[in-house]
Enzyme design. Sequence first.
Site, PDB file in Angstrom:
ATOM      1  N   ARG A 152      -5.751  -1.765   0.951  1.00 32.56           N
ATOM      2  CA  ARG A 152      -5.411  -1.598   2.369  1.00 32.56           C
ATOM      3  C   ARG A 152      -6.280  -0.554   3.024  1.00 32.56           C
ATOM      4  O   ARG A 152      -6.178  -0.336   4.223  1.00 32.56           O
ATOM      5  CB  ARG A 152      -3.955  -1.131   2.494  1.00 32.56           C
ATOM      6  CG  ARG A 152      -2.963  -2.132   2.052  1.00 32.56           C
ATOM      7  CD  ARG A 152      -1.617  -1.742   2.643  1.00 32.56           C
ATOM      8  NE  ARG A 152      -0.567  -1.960   1.691  1.00 32.56           N
ATOM      9  CZ  ARG A 152       0.679  -1.524   1.848  1.00 32.56           C
ATOM     10  NH1 ARG A 152       0.984  -0.805   2.909  1.00 32.56           N
ATOM     11  NH2 ARG A 152       1.585  -1.775   0.952  1.00 32.56           N
ATOM     12  N   THR A 197      -2.458  -6.084  -2.639  1.00 34.53           N
ATOM     13  CA  THR A 197      -2.762  -6.535  -1.276  1.00 34.53           C
ATOM     14  C   THR A 197      -3.990  -7.433  -1.240  1.00 34.53           C
ATOM     15  O   THR A 197      -4.778  -7.410  -0.283  1.00 34.53           O
ATOM     16  CB  THR A 197      -2.925  -5.350  -0.280  1.00 34.53           C
ATOM     17  OG1 THR A 197      -2.055  -4.293  -0.661  1.00 34.53           O
ATOM     18  CG2 THR A 197      -2.523  -5.786   1.121  1.00 34.53           C
ATOM     19  N   GLU A 207      -0.840   0.120  -9.387  1.00 31.90           N
ATOM     20  CA  GLU A 207      -1.418  -0.852  -8.441  1.00 31.90           C
ATOM     21  C   GLU A 207      -2.013  -0.111  -7.255  1.00 31.90           C
ATOM     22  O   GLU A 207      -1.304   0.581  -6.525  1.00 31.90           O
ATOM     23  CB  GLU A 207      -0.324  -1.818  -7.974  1.00 31.90           C
ATOM     24  CG  GLU A 207      -0.794  -2.808  -6.918  1.00 31.90           C
ATOM     25  CD  GLU A 207       0.358  -3.659  -6.370  1.00 31.90           C
ATOM     26  OE1 GLU A 207       1.346  -3.910  -7.098  1.00 31.90           O
ATOM     27  OE2 GLU A 207       0.272  -4.057  -5.195  1.00 31.90           O
ATOM     28  N   LYS A 253       5.400 -12.091  -7.861  1.00 28.45           N
ATOM     29  CA  LYS A 253       5.913 -10.925  -7.153  1.00 28.45           C
ATOM     30  C   LYS A 253       6.937 -11.444  -6.145  1.00 28.45           C
ATOM     31  O   LYS A 253       6.692 -12.475  -5.502  1.00 28.45           O
ATOM     32  CB  LYS A 253       4.760 -10.227  -6.440  1.00 28.45           C
ATOM     33  CG  LYS A 253       5.167  -9.184  -5.417  1.00 28.45           C
ATOM     34  CD  LYS A 253       3.974  -8.332  -5.042  1.00 28.45           C
ATOM     35  CE  LYS A 253       4.241  -7.523  -3.790  1.00 28.45           C
ATOM     36  NZ  LYS A 253       3.311  -6.391  -3.673  1.00 28.45           N
TER      37      LYS A 253
HETATM   38  O1  LIG Z   1       0.512  -4.136  -0.251  1.00 28.41           O
HETATM   39  C1  LIG Z   1       1.031  -5.128  -0.769  1.00 28.41           C
HETATM   40  O2  LIG Z   1       0.394  -5.967  -1.419  1.00 28.41           O
HETATM   41  C2  LIG Z   1       2.459  -5.355  -0.636  1.00 28.41           C
HETATM   42  O3  LIG Z   1       2.915  -6.375  -1.024  1.00 28.41           O
HETATM   43  C3  LIG Z   1       3.312  -4.347  -0.037  1.00 28.41           C
HETATM   44  C4  LIG Z   1       3.926  -3.386  -1.046  1.00 28.41           C
HETATM   45  O4  LIG Z   1       4.423  -4.047  -2.147  1.00 28.41           O
HETATM   46  C5  LIG Z   1       4.936  -2.591  -0.376  1.00 28.41           C
HETATM   47  O5  LIG Z   1       4.300  -1.917   0.656  1.00 28.41           O
HETATM   48  C6  LIG Z   1       5.666  -1.653  -1.262  1.00 28.41           C
HETATM   49  O6  LIG Z   1       6.079  -0.545  -0.518  1.00 28.41           O
HETATM   50  P1  LIG Z   1       7.579  -0.040  -0.432  1.00 28.41           P
HETATM   51  O7  LIG Z   1       8.325  -1.021   0.397  1.00 28.41           O
HETATM   52  O8  LIG Z   1       7.458   1.298   0.208  1.00 28.41           O
HETATM   53  O9  LIG Z   1       8.076   0.028  -1.841  1.00 28.41           O
END
Ligand SMILES: O=C(O)C(=O)C[C@H](O)[C@H](O)COP(=O)(O)O
Length: 235
Positions: free
Chosen positions: A72, A96, A68, A156
């Site tokens: 961002r 995102t 994925e 999700k």
């Molecule tokens: O960007 C997105 O669409 C999100 O929903 C955020 C990510 O799922 C988290 O940033 C995962 O990052 P960790 O918490 O480091 O595993």
Amino acid sequence: MGGVTSAASSPASGSFPLSASVPASASGPSVPSVLGLAPVVPVVVLADAADAVPLARALVAGGLSAIEVTLRTPAALDAIRAIADEVPDAVVGAGTLLNPEQVAAARAAGARFLVSPGWSPRLLGALRDSGLPFLPGVSTASEVVTLLDEGITELKFFPAEAAGGTAYLKSLAAPLPQARFCPTGGITLASAPKYLALPNVGCVGGTWMLPADALAAKDWARIERLAHEAAALRD
Ligand SMILES: O=C(O)C(=O)C[C@H](O)[C@H](O)COP(=O)(O)O
């Protein structure tokens, strides 16, 4: 695997006002399931699209082929395009996603699945109409009920750790067993097995196999080792 069922089932008429604002998906063959792609989905934030191909190759070599790429950074769409064009063993998706314009751009770039941290009626309509498998983000029982009522069973769970973790998902499984999740947010190599052991979890997403210092150093060998460790969680 139930697949993404949003295209197959339409909401009962008048069941919820959301129905009025969510366009029905074009009918067509059912699309494959995001939750069935891989037990662990690396969530990638790329500053430089030139890193996309070597990074994707390292992840695939380590056993993580569903990737994925989050929208961002300005590099994200070029990164998706490069992986789609040059790493045939990868299944690249876009994350995102916040609005229909980003859904269209991700699809045009070659994304094969779509993920969002949350949802709105407009975004949900675009996800459904994309024809691609998708995971809208939810973090409450009411959102799960709302999206189940729209015929969407794959979700999700975000932000997984902060929103209640495995205890919350276990609690949801009793009244809402038809909902299945890809928890993401704060998950680590150590905590991932507890999520993957739950009956309503199909995969987990995370960034733990992509440490910022390894990315900055373009240490693809280290990322491949970490991917390998993560991929071994399925065994
Ligand atoms: O960007 C997105 O669409 C999100 O929903 C955020 C990510 O799922 C988290 O940033 C995962 O990052 P960790 O918490 O480091 O595993």
